[in-house]
Design a protein around this motif. Structure first.
Motif, mmCIF file in Angstrom:
data_model
loop_
_atom_site.group_PDB
_atom_site.id
_atom_site.type_symbol
_atom_site.label_atom_id
_atom_site.label_comp_id
_atom_site.label_asym_id
_atom_site.label_seq_id
_atom_site.Cartn_x
_atom_site.Cartn_y
_atom_site.Cartn_z
ATOM 1 N N PHE A 9 0.799 -1.226 0.000
ATOM 2 C CA PHE A 9 0.000 0.000 0.000
ATOM 3 C C PHE A 9 0.835 1.281 0.000
ATOM 4 O O PHE A 9 0.278 2.374 -0.030
ATOM 5 N N GLN A 10 2.141 1.151 0.020
ATOM 6 C CA GLN A 10 2.995 2.327 0.143
ATOM 7 C C GLN A 10 2.850 3.284 -1.044
ATOM 8 O O GLN A 10 2.871 4.491 -0.863
ATOM 9 N N GLN A 11 2.729 2.747 -2.239
ATOM 10 C CA GLN A 11 2.581 3.603 -3.413
ATOM 11 C C GLN A 11 1.192 3.417 -3.987
ATOM 12 O O GLN A 11 0.788 2.302 -4.300
ATOM 13 N N ARG A 12 0.490 4.522 -4.122
ATOM 14 C CA ARG A 12 -0.894 4.459 -4.614
ATOM 15 C C ARG A 12 -0.952 3.986 -6.058
ATOM 16 O O ARG A 12 -0.079 4.302 -6.863
ATOM 17 N N ARG A 13 -2.017 3.241 -6.338
ATOM 18 C CA ARG A 13 -2.351 2.818 -7.700
ATOM 19 C C ARG A 13 -1.225 2.050 -8.397
ATOM 20 O O ARG A 13 -1.011 2.183 -9.586
ATOM 21 N N LYS A 14 -0.505 1.268 -7.652
ATOM 22 C CA LYS A 14 0.570 0.476 -8.222
ATOM 23 C C LYS A 14 0.170 -0.998 -8.187
ATOM 24 O O LYS A 14 -0.451 -1.450 -7.229
ATOM 25 N N MET A 15 0.555 -1.729 -9.220
ATOM 26 C CA MET A 15 0.268 -3.163 -9.227
ATOM 27 C C MET A 15 1.033 -3.831 -8.082
ATOM 28 O O MET A 15 2.162 -3.458 -7.778
ATOM 29 N N ARG A 17 2.493 -6.629 -7.772
ATOM 30 C CA ARG A 17 3.777 -7.234 -8.148
ATOM 31 C C ARG A 17 4.903 -6.203 -8.056
ATOM 32 O O ARG A 17 5.940 -6.448 -7.462
ATOM 33 N N ASN A 18 4.684 -5.038 -8.622
ATOM 34 C CA ASN A 18 5.713 -3.996 -8.595
ATOM 35 C C ASN A 18 5.877 -3.399 -7.204
ATOM 36 O O ASN A 18 6.999 -3.130 -6.767
ATOM 37 N N ALA A 19 4.777 -3.187 -6.518
ATOM 38 C CA ALA A 19 4.843 -2.607 -5.179
ATOM 39 C C ALA A 19 5.631 -3.509 -4.231
ATOM 40 O O ALA A 19 6.468 -3.035 -3.465
ATOM 41 N N LEU A 20 5.382 -4.807 -4.311
ATOM 42 C CA LEU A 20 6.090 -5.738 -3.428
ATOM 43 C C LEU A 20 7.520 -5.983 -3.883
ATOM 44 O O LEU A 20 8.429 -6.084 -3.078
ATOM 45 N N GLY A 21 7.710 -6.073 -5.173
ATOM 46 C CA GLY A 21 9.046 -6.336 -5.694
ATOM 47 C C GLY A 21 10.014 -5.196 -5.450
ATOM 48 O O GLY A 21 11.183 -5.410 -5.166
#
Length: 70
Positions: A9-15, A17-21
């Motif tokens: 949830f740190q970056q809004r509107r991010k998939m 996969r990318n947010a966790l990676g």
């Protein structure tokens, strides 16, 4: 689990996969394997994932991380 949820949830509107990676410190390959294991599409966004699935995802990351240099 809190580290995973926070990164998702740190970056809004991010998939997810990318947010966790990029936000969790785990290798992208580990994140992809964990998402596949629990049946979450790479394109999913964090707000579409329920609590039980986050729990399963956290468990999958923990199990898979033994084989990765984290």
């Amino acid at each position: 689990m809190s580290k995973l949820v926070r990164a998702a949830f740190q970056q809004r509107r991010k998939m997810v996969r990318n947010a966790l990676g990029h936000g969790s410190g785990y290798p992208m390959e580990l994140v992809e394997q964990a998402l596949q294991r629990v049946g979450v599409p790479f394109e999913a966004r964090a707000e579409t994932i329920d609590i039980a699935t986050f729990g399963a995802l956290s468990d999958a990351v923990a199990e898979l991380s033994a084989g990765f240099a984290v």
